[in-house]
Design an enzyme around this catalytic site. Structure first.
Site, short mmCIF file in Angstrom:
data_model
loop_
_atom_site.label_atom_id
_atom_site.label_comp_id
_atom_site.label_asym_id
_atom_site.label_seq_id
_atom_site.Cartn_x
_atom_site.Cartn_y
_atom_site.Cartn_z
CG ASP A 88 -8.72 -3.06 -7.51
OD1 ASP A 88 -9.88 -3.37 -7.82
OD2 ASP A 88 -8.25 -2.84 -6.18
CE LYS A 145 -3.50 2.63 0.98
NZ LYS A 145 -3.86 3.48 -0.31
CE LYS A 188 -11.46 -6.42 -5.56
NZ LYS A 188 -11.15 -5.05 -6.16
MG LIG Z 1 -6.52 -2.48 -5.33
#
Ligand SMILES: [Mg+2]
Length: 332
Positions: free
Chosen positions: A194, A109, A218
């Site tokens: 994403d 991150k 996903k």
């Molecule tokens: Mg992500």
């Protein structure tokens, strides 16, 4: 797709509250519906704030996985997953990495609010030092940079040799602009989308505009394994399969999507069972030697009882499932 009757579906459904090891998206527990399908256990777990239209795709995925007799479910072999490093100080890296046994890929991150680029550089370099030249490092900014900030950050961070940078900027248009700037300035780093991908149309849009080199997909939001596989093929970009912090049942569904996708396959963001303090299966799908197995998971009845949500929350989920089921019955 054949839908089960709503009463049958609800009779097979257990609503659970899973405690997290650390806070995530501002919560310290995750609610999920665990469904005993006719062919496999499946999970329905859209985040609480999602509306019914969006959540209906998640239910579609759960029903396909649990009830579709023609869906191919692999039971042999395993898939590689990545470790996840939150925005911690370098001194915490050893203990974080220890949770992910043998992972060769690490997602780190960056662009955390209140931190500086120097913090990001120290964290990424710290992981590289610990894992050596062969490890694949990807960063995730969760849309936290402007285009200018992303150019500066990626110039510095690409020295640590990144597999890709995930969602450096917020919008798809910014990602297009950023890729142009990186190429002009000779900064070599691949871009993954994403948050830009939430609905079925999104991967195609990202590919059409040239906004990314990789799509993060996903299986629940995209409506199941068949739809997600079709979407990835149509987008024509390599994909990384990820979870939305699911129980081991949802992780197992994601693992089957990985196995169904065409190569090349990036290591999956499915190591997240390590972030749950309790799970609905006796043996959670935590990474071992960097991988999780494709064998079907067996839900533990004792865990379903132990983790059962309070009555009011069960009622809330049952109402949500009724509404989503009605949407699927009407629109498919
Ligand atoms: Mg992500």
């Amino acid at each position: 797709m054949q839908l089960p009757e709503i009463d049958d579906l609800l009779a097979r459904t257990h609503i659970v509250t899973l405690p997290l090891v650390t806070r995530f998206r501002g919560v310290d527990a995750r609610e999920a519906a665990i469904i005993r399908g006719t062919h496999a256990w499946s999970e329905f777990s859209p985040f609480l704030e999602y509306g019914d239209t969006e959540a209906a795709s998640w239910l579609r995925a759960a029903i396909e996985f649990g009830f579709d007799s023609t869906l191919r479910r692999r039971s042999d072999g395993d898939i590689w997953v990545n470790a996840t490093v939150p925005a911690v100080a370098p001194s915490a890296l050893d203990s974080v990495l220890a949770r992910f046994d043998g992972c060769r890929t690490v997602k780190i991150k960056v662009a955390e609010r209140g931190q500086s680029l120097a913090d990001d550089v120290a964290r990424v370099e710290g992981v590289r030092e610990r894992l050596g030249a062969d490890a694949r490092l990807r960063i995730d900014a969760n849309g936290g940079w402007t285009v200018d900030q992303a150019v500066d950050a990626l110039r510095a961070l690409s020295r640590s040799d990144l597999e890709y940078a995930e969602q450096p900027c917020c919008t798809t248009a910014e990602l297009v602009q950023l890729r142009g700037r990186l190429s002009t300035e000779g900064i070599e780093v691949a871009i993954a989308a994403d948050e830009s991908i939430r609905k079925a149309e999104d991967p195609l849009e990202v590919a059409r505009l040239g906004a990314a080199d990789v799509v993060v997909v996903k299986m629940q939001p995209l409506g199941g394994i068949r739809r997600a596989t079709d979407i990835v093929r149509a987008a024509g970009l390599p994909a990384t399969v990820s979870s939305a912090l699911d129980s081991s049942v949802g992780i197992a569904m994601g693992a089957q999507l990985v196995a169904a996708l065409p190569a090349p396959r990036h290591d999956a963001g499915l190591g997240t069972a390590s972030l749950l303090a309790d799970d609905v299966v006796a043996e959670p799908l935590r990474p071992r030697a960097g991988r999780i197995p494709l064998t079907p998971v067996t839900v533990d009845e004792g865990a379903l009882e132990r983790l059962a949500s309070p009555a009011a929350r069960q009622e809330w989920w049952h109402d949500r499932i009724r509404r989503c089921h009605a949407l699927l019955a009407a629109f498919g």
